[in-house]
Design an enzyme around this catalytic site. Sequence first.
Site, PDB file in Angstrom:
ATOM      1  N   LYS A 202      22.848   6.914   8.678  1.00  0.00           N
ATOM      2  CA  LYS A 202      23.157   6.343   9.965  1.00  0.00           C
ATOM      3  C   LYS A 202      22.096   5.857  10.480  1.00  0.00           C
ATOM      4  O   LYS A 202      21.864   4.704  11.202  1.00  0.00           O
ATOM      5  CB  LYS A 202      23.829   7.284  10.786  1.00  0.00           C
ATOM      6  CG  LYS A 202      25.255   7.844  10.191  1.00  0.00           C
ATOM      7  CD  LYS A 202      25.778   8.886  11.052  1.00  0.00           C
ATOM      8  CE  LYS A 202      27.130   9.466  10.463  1.00  0.00           C
ATOM      9  NZ  LYS A 202      26.788  10.386   9.169  1.00  0.00           N
ATOM     10  N   VAL A 203      20.911   6.724  10.819  1.00  0.00           N
ATOM     11  CA  VAL A 203      19.857   6.327  11.578  1.00  0.00           C
ATOM     12  C   VAL A 203      19.054   5.183  11.129  1.00  0.00           C
ATOM     13  O   VAL A 203      18.398   4.117  11.933  1.00  0.00           O
ATOM     14  CB  VAL A 203      18.879   7.550  11.622  1.00  0.00           C
ATOM     15  CG1 VAL A 203      17.536   7.115  12.428  1.00  0.00           C
ATOM     16  CG2 VAL A 203      19.348   8.593  12.620  1.00  0.00           C
ATOM     17  N   ASP A 222      17.345   3.066  -0.866  1.00  0.00           N
ATOM     18  CA  ASP A 222      18.044   4.349  -0.660  1.00  0.00           C
ATOM     19  C   ASP A 222      19.276   4.225  -2.126  1.00  0.00           C
ATOM     20  O   ASP A 222      20.054   3.292  -2.222  1.00  0.00           O
ATOM     21  CB  ASP A 222      19.180   4.302   0.328  1.00  0.00           C
ATOM     22  CG  ASP A 222      19.848   5.424   0.551  1.00  0.00           C
ATOM     23  OD1 ASP A 222      20.421   6.301  -0.552  1.00  0.00           O
ATOM     24  OD2 ASP A 222      19.910   5.987   1.403  1.00  0.00           O
ATOM     25  N   VAL A 281      10.525   9.574  11.873  1.00  0.00           N
ATOM     26  CA  VAL A 281      11.384  10.408  12.673  1.00  0.00           C
ATOM     27  C   VAL A 281      12.455  11.223  12.182  1.00  0.00           C
ATOM     28  O   VAL A 281      13.365  11.661  12.531  1.00  0.00           O
ATOM     29  CB  VAL A 281      12.012   9.585  13.919  1.00  0.00           C
ATOM     30  CG1 VAL A 281      10.929   8.781  14.929  1.00  0.00           C
ATOM     31  CG2 VAL A 281      12.849   8.375  13.134  1.00  0.00           C
ATOM     32  N   ALA A 282      12.177  11.577  10.695  1.00  0.00           N
ATOM     33  CA  ALA A 282      13.030  12.239   9.737  1.00  0.00           C
ATOM     34  C   ALA A 282      12.720  13.609   9.735  1.00  0.00           C
ATOM     35  O   ALA A 282      13.349  14.553  10.597  1.00  0.00           O
ATOM     36  CB  ALA A 282      13.066  11.384   8.349  1.00  0.00           C
ATOM     37  N   ARG A 283      11.958  14.073   8.679  1.00  0.00           N
ATOM     38  CA  ARG A 283      11.545  15.281   8.418  1.00  0.00           C
ATOM     39  C   ARG A 283      10.081  15.460   8.184  1.00  0.00           C
ATOM     40  O   ARG A 283       9.615  14.539   7.410  1.00  0.00           O
ATOM     41  CB  ARG A 283      12.285  16.128   7.436  1.00  0.00           C
ATOM     42  CG  ARG A 283      13.827  16.565   7.873  1.00  0.00           C
ATOM     43  CD  ARG A 283      13.931  17.255   8.928  1.00  0.00           C
ATOM     44  NE  ARG A 283      15.391  17.520   9.245  1.00  0.00           N
ATOM     45  CZ  ARG A 283      16.079  17.069  10.080  1.00  0.00           C
ATOM     46  NH1 ARG A 283      15.320  16.167  11.064  1.00  0.00           N
ATOM     47  NH2 ARG A 283      17.220  17.555  10.396  1.00  0.00           N
ATOM     48  N   GLU A 312       5.958  23.096  12.753  1.00  0.00           N
ATOM     49  CA  GLU A 312       6.266  22.675  14.394  1.00  0.00           C
ATOM     50  C   GLU A 312       6.377  23.895  15.144  1.00  0.00           C
ATOM     51  O   GLU A 312       6.996  24.878  15.065  1.00  0.00           O
ATOM     52  CB  GLU A 312       7.556  21.866  14.758  1.00  0.00           C
ATOM     53  CG  GLU A 312       7.674  20.541  13.986  1.00  0.00           C
ATOM     54  CD  GLU A 312       8.771  19.655  13.977  1.00  0.00           C
ATOM     55  OE1 GLU A 312       9.557  20.019  14.792  1.00  0.00           O
ATOM     56  OE2 GLU A 312       8.679  18.684  13.477  1.00  0.00           O
ATOM     57  N   HIS A 331       8.647  15.977  18.399  1.00  0.00           N
ATOM     58  CA  HIS A 331      10.176  15.983  17.916  1.00  0.00           C
ATOM     59  C   HIS A 331      10.958  15.422  19.203  1.00  0.00           C
ATOM     60  O   HIS A 331      12.056  16.447  19.310  1.00  0.00           O
ATOM     61  CB  HIS A 331      10.348  17.489  17.451  1.00  0.00           C
ATOM     62  CG  HIS A 331      11.574  17.377  16.345  1.00  0.00           C
ATOM     63  ND1 HIS A 331      11.589  18.320  15.292  1.00  0.00           N
ATOM     64  CD2 HIS A 331      12.702  16.662  16.170  1.00  0.00           C
ATOM     65  CE1 HIS A 331      12.552  17.954  14.426  1.00  0.00           C
ATOM     66  NE2 HIS A 331      13.293  16.622  15.036  1.00  0.00           N
ATOM     67  N   LEU A 332      10.980  14.426  19.577  1.00  0.00           N
ATOM     68  CA  LEU A 332      11.620  13.786  20.448  1.00  0.00           C
ATOM     69  C   LEU A 332      12.986  12.932  20.138  1.00  0.00           C
ATOM     70  O   LEU A 332      13.516  12.305  20.953  1.00  0.00           O
ATOM     71  CB  LEU A 332      10.905  13.077  21.621  1.00  0.00           C
ATOM     72  CG  LEU A 332       9.651  13.829  22.363  1.00  0.00           C
ATOM     73  CD1 LEU A 332       8.913  12.596  23.177  1.00  0.00           C
ATOM     74  CD2 LEU A 332      10.295  15.048  23.055  1.00  0.00           C
ATOM     75  N   GLY A 333      12.830  12.609  18.876  1.00  0.00           N
ATOM     76  CA  GLY A 333      14.083  12.046  18.612  1.00  0.00           C
ATOM     77  C   GLY A 333      15.570  11.970  19.053  1.00  0.00           C
ATOM     78  O   GLY A 333      16.026  10.884  19.256  1.00  0.00           O
ATOM     79  N   ALA A 334      15.740  13.163  19.174  1.00  0.00           N
ATOM     80  CA  ALA A 334      17.097  13.308  19.872  1.00  0.00           C
ATOM     81  C   ALA A 334      17.069  13.604  21.329  1.00  0.00           C
ATOM     82  O   ALA A 334      18.032  13.743  22.140  1.00  0.00           O
ATOM     83  CB  ALA A 334      17.915  14.454  19.210  1.00  0.00           C
TER      84      ALA A 334
END
Length: 595
Positions: A202-203, A222, A281-283, A312, A331-334
């Site tokens: 999705k991202v 992928d 911006v994943a893990r 973190e 960790h501002l992705g969301a």
Amino acid sequence: MAAASSSTLFPSNKLSSNSLSRKLSLAPAFSVAVVVPRRRRSLVVVATALDAKPTVLVAEKLGAAGLDLLKDFANVDCAYNLSPEELCTKISLCDALIVRSGTKVSREVFEASSGRLKVVGRAGVGIDNVDLAAATEHGCLVVNAPTANTVAAAEHGIALLTAMARNVAQADASVKSGKWQRNKYVGVSLVGKTLAVMGFGKVGSEVTRRAKGLGMHVIAHDPYAAADRARAIGVELVGFDEAISTADFISLHMPLTPATSKMLNDETFAKMKKGVRIINVARGGVIDEEALVRALDAGIVAQAALDVFTEEPPPKDSKLIQHENVTVTPHLGASTMEAQEGVAIEIAEAVVGALKGELAATAVNAPMVPAEVLSELKPFVELAEKLGRLAVQLVSGGSGVKSVKVTYASARAPDDLDTRLLRAMITKGLIEPISSVFVNLVNADFSAKQRGLRITEERSILDGSPESPLEFIQVQIANVESKFASAISESGEITVEGRVKDGIPHLTKVGSFEVDVSLEGSIILCRQVDQPGMIGKVGSILGEENVNVSFMSVGRVAPRKHAVMAIGVDEQPSKVTLKKIGEIPAVEEFVFLKL
């Protein structure tokens, strides 16, 4: 024998446009288990009294829209920053609990609820802070909110991409310190540059759309994405090495799994174009952070922009954080107002739906199944998951995993064998190795449908006693290439087949080759020229490296022709060990498969 019946994974009931919950035809009641009389099947559903509102404890801040949805149905208690002891004290008075990532929902919490807690809602994707095993044991449904953050995460990825390319963070700090260094902070243009999107979910898809709007050439890697979906966005799917070696920018969007842990390391950095720029911006764990520092110092990586880290918050003295060519965010992705409201609505919907007696499509733990059914199917459940894991690890390319056929061979009549749990476990095996999704009986169909994965089931009716529920299970993946060519059957599909022997799952067929190896530990498959001494040569290499062999089986088409050796091992062999096996002259191909 003949195929008696066939069905697809996807049920006819559809998700409503304004809810992520799928309704069961059950009215709210005082019981926590509703038994469907036919075949003694049962599912855990949430229950509340007919004349009383349930109580929902919101332990971390939730958007107003989500709170309003909750308050329309339940009594809502907002109590933030609770200590573990305070949470355990309050939970016995609550029917549902909503948390973000900061609250640990431990086994002690479920035990303290004395059976009243029916739903835990995680406002976000990850559920590392919830003890899923304890939740399931206590009959508590766990739901999350996996979709509302997508656009926010993609936008943050693009923000880091552009800020890094133009040195925005460094130039901002310089000007604020009283300097005016225009020549020092000359950036690079994005137009015409190649962006490799690693993980086309999705991202990753949303990042691709936005990057193309900036004039970038986008490729994606992928191995499980459908080529037609990529083409619809105008993106070419390529192999891992091609992606990292040709890209000017690399943006990471894969989940953290054993397969992706430290995927970017010294070896992979060495394959990259000099001056590559990396966005994550994943893990955090998908990058070996020490290796990234070395690559930055060597000039292989020109810049990195990171929102996530292995630890973190990261240590204050981290060389990576302090590096002048690294842009970081906490960790501002969301973290947009819109995403936070979306997450609040999504999790409130799921929790309210569950409390009404609906089955949430975003549930991440398994419902209860009658003990007698579990007892009979237990070894076959394990077999089903492992066959799925083996099959998907054999895939190397093609148009993505879209079509899977499962064949159950049994002497029982179709109505006497409930395959829902087996199908769910095969789906679990197919999806979990390449995804962060937790798959179970509750969400298996939903998870497969989201990924465009169609599973068909066939029954082969055998003569004989129906005492055992199944003779064998066969899993076939169509229209894909394989890492191990011998796994392709004569009909053109990746094929694995297994049986249960003395209560232990066994792999009994790979492609057209008959084998017999216990599905314990991990497996090495070797295609070889059938000649004397091969078992000894491979066994000696493994023994020298202290890798214990649990089982070994050889299947061949004819003496002195080709054979497939299946080797069960207790430990994962090193790359050096596997290379030695591959260098044996008679070995034509091999693959290591982790169970």
